[in-house]
Write an enzyme that holds these catalytic residues in place. Structure first.
Site, PDB file in Angstrom:
ATOM      1  N   HIS A 240      -7.885  -3.964   9.788  1.00 39.15           N
ATOM      2  CA  HIS A 240      -7.635  -3.913   8.356  1.00 39.15           C
ATOM      3  C   HIS A 240      -6.420  -4.761   7.976  1.00 39.15           C
ATOM      4  O   HIS A 240      -5.526  -5.005   8.786  1.00 39.15           O
ATOM      5  CB  HIS A 240      -7.492  -2.470   7.855  1.00 39.15           C
TER       6      HIS A 240
ATOM      7  N   GLU B 240     -10.249  -1.546   4.484  1.00 34.12           N
ATOM      8  CA  GLU B 240     -10.869  -1.072   5.706  1.00 34.12           C
ATOM      9  C   GLU B 240     -12.141  -1.854   6.073  1.00 34.12           C
ATOM     10  O   GLU B 240     -12.831  -2.409   5.196  1.00 34.12           O
ATOM     11  CB  GLU B 240     -11.226   0.413   5.547  1.00 34.12           C
TER      12      GLU B 240
ATOM     13  N   ASP C 264       0.831  -1.197   0.000  1.00 35.70           N
ATOM     14  CA  ASP C 264       0.000   0.000   0.000  1.00 35.70           C
ATOM     15  C   ASP C 264       0.865   1.245   0.000  1.00 35.70           C
ATOM     16  O   ASP C 264       2.064   1.186   0.272  1.00 35.70           O
ATOM     17  CB  ASP C 264      -0.981   0.020   1.179  1.00 35.70           C
TER      18      ASP C 264
ATOM     19  N   ASN D 276      -7.844  -1.509  13.629  1.00 37.59           N
ATOM     20  CA  ASN D 276      -9.266  -1.711  13.355  1.00 37.59           C
ATOM     21  C   ASN D 276      -9.520  -3.003  12.578  1.00 37.59           C
ATOM     22  O   ASN D 276     -10.620  -3.215  12.063  1.00 37.59           O
ATOM     23  CB  ASN D 276      -9.851  -0.510  12.609  1.00 37.59           C
TER      24      ASN D 276
END
Length: 266
Positions: free
Chosen positions: A152, A157, A84, A150
């Site tokens: 991911h 996401e 990413d 979270n």
């Protein structure tokens, strides 16, 4: 008991198809992951003369990459990808993942090739297509990643991840929790400084690798690890997809494993 290579025997648990190893310290976690990654790369080179690996960036990968320096890897036969990059962030920015890969992988290890995602490209969707074409040139032998606070994977996401995405690379909008994580890790001074979008490898791209290794140290990741093991498998917690992956292994330190009170849920 030590395995003779600097790590004590881990506690082993399984969740669905996923194997997890819990190591007493993050350093021991990193040594075990580096040993296994090196073996995967050597095996690929022995089998077809080359290896292709996707590497995560960020603080969670430091113990793994530090330990990788002590392993015998035929880097001159390895092509490295990263998973990413922020949209619009210069490649020399301290938080740039291109810079992370350059300083921690390309310069010290000197792989045969390093393929970079250009977050500064004028057309992010065209850059996704360009990078996807590179990924499709051959199989991925190894994907080394972490899990976000979270849940991911890469920057896929919660609620937006697609387990059946036909794309290998896509543009995403970062959620507030992901942006605050980047601030908490010291990469940006405040959330306003964190780019709103990023380019990321998709879930199908990541799990397509012949071997998937996930390094997750630190207590701040304990809730995400617990959700990975215990929550319903769904895009609401992208990391739960790992429970479908027999070819994946999660490497935890004791702090990251602190919330694993239900390790047997399939």
């Amino acid at each position: 008991m030590s395995d003779g290579r600097g790590t004590r025997s881990p506690m082993q648990i399984r969740a669905g198809e996923l194997e997890l190893g819990i190591y007493p310290t993050s350093a021991e976690m990193g040594v075990a992951a580096a040993r296994d990654a090196a073996e995967a790369l050597r095996s690929a080179v022995a089998g077809r003369g080359a290896a292709r690996v996707v590497l995560a960036t960020g603080n969670s990968q430091f113990p793994f990459v530090d330990a990788l320096a002590g392993e015998d890897v035929p880097w001159d036969r390895v092509t490295a990808f990263h998973m990413d990059e922020y949209v619009g962030l210069p490649g020399d920015h301290p938080a740039s993942f291109r810079r992370w890969i350059r300083e921690r992988i390309e310069v010290p290890f000197r792989p045969a090739r390093v393929e970079y995602i250009d977050g500064g490209a004028a057309d992010p969707k065209a850059e996704c297509a360009r990078y996807e074409a590179l990924l499709r040139e051959g199989p991925l032998d190894l994907a080394c990643m972490g899990i976000g606070e979270n849940g991911h994977l890469a920057f896929n996401e919660p609620g937006d991840a697609d387990f059946d995405d036909e794309r290998l690379v896509r543009v995403i909008t970062l959620q507030e929790r992901s942006r605050s994580q980047q601030v908490g890790e010291g990469h940006f001074p405040d959330e306003r400084s964190v780019p709103e979008q990023a380019l990321t490898l998709t879930i199908p791209a990541l799990v397509s690798a012949r071997r998937v290794q996930v390094c997750v140290p630190e207590r701040r990741k304990a809730a995400a690890v617990a959700a990975t093991v215990n929550a319903e498998i769904s895009p609401d917690c992208p990391a739960t997809v790992l429970r479908r992956c027999r070819h994946a292994r999660v490497y935890l330190d004791a702090e990251a494993a602190a919330g694993l009170d239900r390790p047997d849920r399939a």
